[in-house]
Each structure stands twice: as structure tokens, then as C-alpha cells.
Design a protein around this motif. Structure first.
Motif, PDB file in Angstrom:
ATOM      1  N   SER A   1      -2.364  -6.885  -0.312  1.00 53.73           N
ATOM      2  CA  SER A   1      -0.910  -7.022  -0.188  1.00 53.73           C
ATOM      3  C   SER A   1      -0.164  -6.279  -1.294  1.00 53.73           C
ATOM      4  O   SER A   1       1.039  -6.452  -1.453  1.00 53.73           O
ATOM      5  N   ALA A   2      -0.873  -5.448  -2.053  1.00 50.56           N
ATOM      6  CA  ALA A   2      -0.244  -4.776  -3.196  1.00 50.56           C
ATOM      7  C   ALA A   2      -0.474  -3.268  -3.098  1.00 50.56           C
ATOM      8  O   ALA A   2      -1.559  -2.785  -3.427  1.00 50.56           O
ATOM      9  N   PRO A   3       0.523  -2.505  -2.663  1.00 52.22           N
ATOM     10  CA  PRO A   3       0.344  -1.058  -2.544  1.00 52.22           C
ATOM     11  C   PRO A   3       0.136  -0.341  -3.876  1.00 52.22           C
ATOM     12  O   PRO A   3      -0.307   0.808  -3.898  1.00 52.22           O
ATOM     13  N   ASP A   4       0.444  -1.014  -4.990  1.00 45.27           N
ATOM     14  CA  ASP A   4       0.244  -0.383  -6.293  1.00 45.27           C
ATOM     15  C   ASP A   4      -1.097  -0.763  -6.921  1.00 45.27           C
ATOM     16  O   ASP A   4      -1.349  -0.464  -8.091  1.00 45.27           O
TER      17      ASP A   4
ATOM     18  N   CYS B   1      -5.504   1.784  -0.910  1.00 43.25           N
ATOM     19  CA  CYS B   1      -4.507   0.932  -1.562  1.00 43.25           C
ATOM     20  C   CYS B   1      -4.080  -0.134  -0.576  1.00 43.25           C
ATOM     21  O   CYS B   1      -4.282  -0.021   0.634  1.00 43.25           O
ATOM     22  N   GLY B   2      -3.455  -1.186  -1.117  1.00 46.03           N
ATOM     23  CA  GLY B   2      -3.012  -2.278  -0.273  1.00 46.03           C
ATOM     24  C   GLY B   2      -1.822  -1.883   0.569  1.00 46.03           C
ATOM     25  O   GLY B   2      -1.078  -0.957   0.262  1.00 46.03           O
ATOM     26  N   ARG B   3      -1.663  -2.590   1.662  1.00 43.98           N
ATOM     27  CA  ARG B   3      -0.520  -2.361   2.545  1.00 43.98           C
ATOM     28  C   ARG B   3       0.609  -3.304   2.156  1.00 43.98           C
ATOM     29  O   ARG B   3       0.380  -4.479   1.924  1.00 43.98           O
ATOM     30  N   SER B   4       1.829  -2.780   2.100  1.00 40.24           N
ATOM     31  CA  SER B   4       2.975  -3.642   1.858  1.00 40.24           C
ATOM     32  C   SER B   4       3.421  -4.248   3.188  1.00 40.24           C
ATOM     33  O   SER B   4       3.050  -3.790   4.261  1.00 40.24           O
ATOM     34  N   GLU B   5       4.232  -5.287   3.106  1.00 48.16           N
ATOM     35  CA  GLU B   5       4.743  -5.913   4.331  1.00 48.16           C
ATOM     36  C   GLU B   5       5.542  -4.916   5.154  1.00 48.16           C
ATOM     37  O   GLU B   5       5.495  -4.893   6.372  1.00 48.16           O
TER      38      GLU B   5
END
Length: 214
Positions: free
Chosen positions: A64-67, A205-209
Motif C-alpha cells: 500500500s506504499a508506492p514509496d 513498488c506498492g500500489r497506491s489507492e
């Protein structure tokens, strides 16, 4: 041909990367955490030839964290499937290595700025920086980082001069093996200078909402 000790080389690379950029890093079990805080990422989780369980568990922390990026190193050419909740961020990067030897004088016209066990090499064109790069020496290993040429000064051999200066200094300071992470654009240059591909790198990387919203 001897199979490289990839976990050890990745450890050396991650520590050198962190020291080069003056950021924190730590190992927790099979995961190396580097607090990059730049280039679009806050934290990078580094794995070496992870199995499905380790890759999935690590990805769950970042989904849940694109960074937050997850980078896997592998000796083989087989592609890791994208972990659940993650998207491909970088593909085609490789870890490269080279045996370092002092085979001539240091490169002329390269400014050297020593910072303890780190060195920045800079080629200038008048008042402008034409090319630069860093190397960090960790015992017998030298980790090269952030080698680049400004667009107006490309294809003039500046990057090769920077690399020569970095390698020469590292070798004089006890390093015998060089390591670097190479982008697809930089691999031809490094190969021409005697560097070999040691491992494949894949980064997610994680995907954001927002990215998950149709």
C-alpha cells in the motif's frame, strides 16, 4: 567458472550504496532495509534470490506504499512474477562486478574529492560539471554509485574518465573487487570497461489507492 557468493556481494553493494548516499541501512533476517529517501522512494527492501514465501511476506509490507520498493537479486534469468499488490517499477537493471587492478596512472583532468572511505570524481568543462561519480571502499570491495554525464557533454569519454579515476583510487585504497548497479542505458559503457553482469535485479513498488481506482 566459480559461482559468485551472491548474498555476500549484495550485502556489500547495499552497505556501499547506503554509505555512498549517507543514508541508514540495516539487515533484518533475509531482508536488507535501506532508507533511501530520494528518487521516488523512501525505503528499499533488498532480497537475494528470494523464495515465494519471503517475497510475498516482504511485498505485503509495501503493497500500500508506492514509496517503498522491493528489489530482488537473482543469478538466474527467470523472471519473478509480480508479488500481489505490487507493480513493476524497474526491470532490466543488473549488478555488475570487476576485478580491480592498477594498470596505469590515474586519469588526468579529473578532480578528486575524498570523504574518508568515499571518493567523488568530477570532470569539469569550464565552470560546468560534465560528469561525476562516487565510489565507497569497504575492505576489498569498492561500490561505484551515481556515475553520470550531463546531457550537453555526453559521448565525449567523460564517464570513462570518471570510472578510471574511481577504480584507480579504490584499488590504491585496498579494494580488489568492484560492484555497481547498472541501468540498461549504462550497461554497454561498463561492459566496454571490463565489467561483467553478476546478477539480475527486479524492482517493484506498492500500489497506491489512486492507482487501484478504475
Amino acid at each position: 567458472m566459480t559461482t559468485p557468493d551472491l548474498p555476500h556481494l549484495v550485502d556489500r553493494w547495499a552497505e556501499g550504496f547506503a554509505r555512498s548516499r549517507q543514508v541508514a541501512y540495516a539487515r533484518y533476517g533475509d531482508v536488507i532495509e535501506v532508507e533511501v529517501d530520494g528518487g521516488g522512494r523512501r525505503l528499499e527492501l533488498v532480497l537475494t534470490e528470494p523464495g515465494r514465501e519471503l517475497l510475498g511476506a516482504t511485498a505485503a509490507r509495501a503493497a500500500s506504499a508506492p514509496d517503498v520498493w522491493v528489489t530482488a537479486f537473482s543469478l538466474g534469468r527467470s523472471e519473478h512474477p509480480a508479488p500481489e499488490g505490487m507493480r513493476m517499477r524497474l526491470d532490466g537493471e543488473v549488478l555488475m562486478s570487476r576485478a580491480l587492478v592498477v594498470d596505469g596512472p590515474a586519469s588526468d583532468g579529473v578532480d578528486l574529492e575524498v570523504h574518508g572511505k568515499r571518493l567523488q570524481a568530477v570532470v569539469r568543462a569550464g565552470d560546468e560539471v560534465a560528469a561525476s561519480g562516487w565510489v565507497t571502499v569497504l575492505g576489498e570491495h569498492a561500490i561505484v554509485d551515481r556515475v553520470g554525464t550531463t546531457p550537453a557533454h555526453r559521448r565525449r569519454g567523460h564517464a570513462s574518465r570518471v570510472m578510471g579515476a574511481l577504480e584507480h583510487w579504490a584499488c590504491e585504497n585496498g579494494a580488489r573487487t568492484g560492484l555497481l548497479a547498472a541501468s540498461p542505458e549504462g550497461q554497454a559503457l561498463y561492459a566496454s570497461l571490463g565489467w561483467d553482469v553478476t546478477a539480475r535485479m527486479t524492482t517493484w513498488c506498492g500500489r497506491s489507492e489512486a492507482q487501484d481506482t478504475p
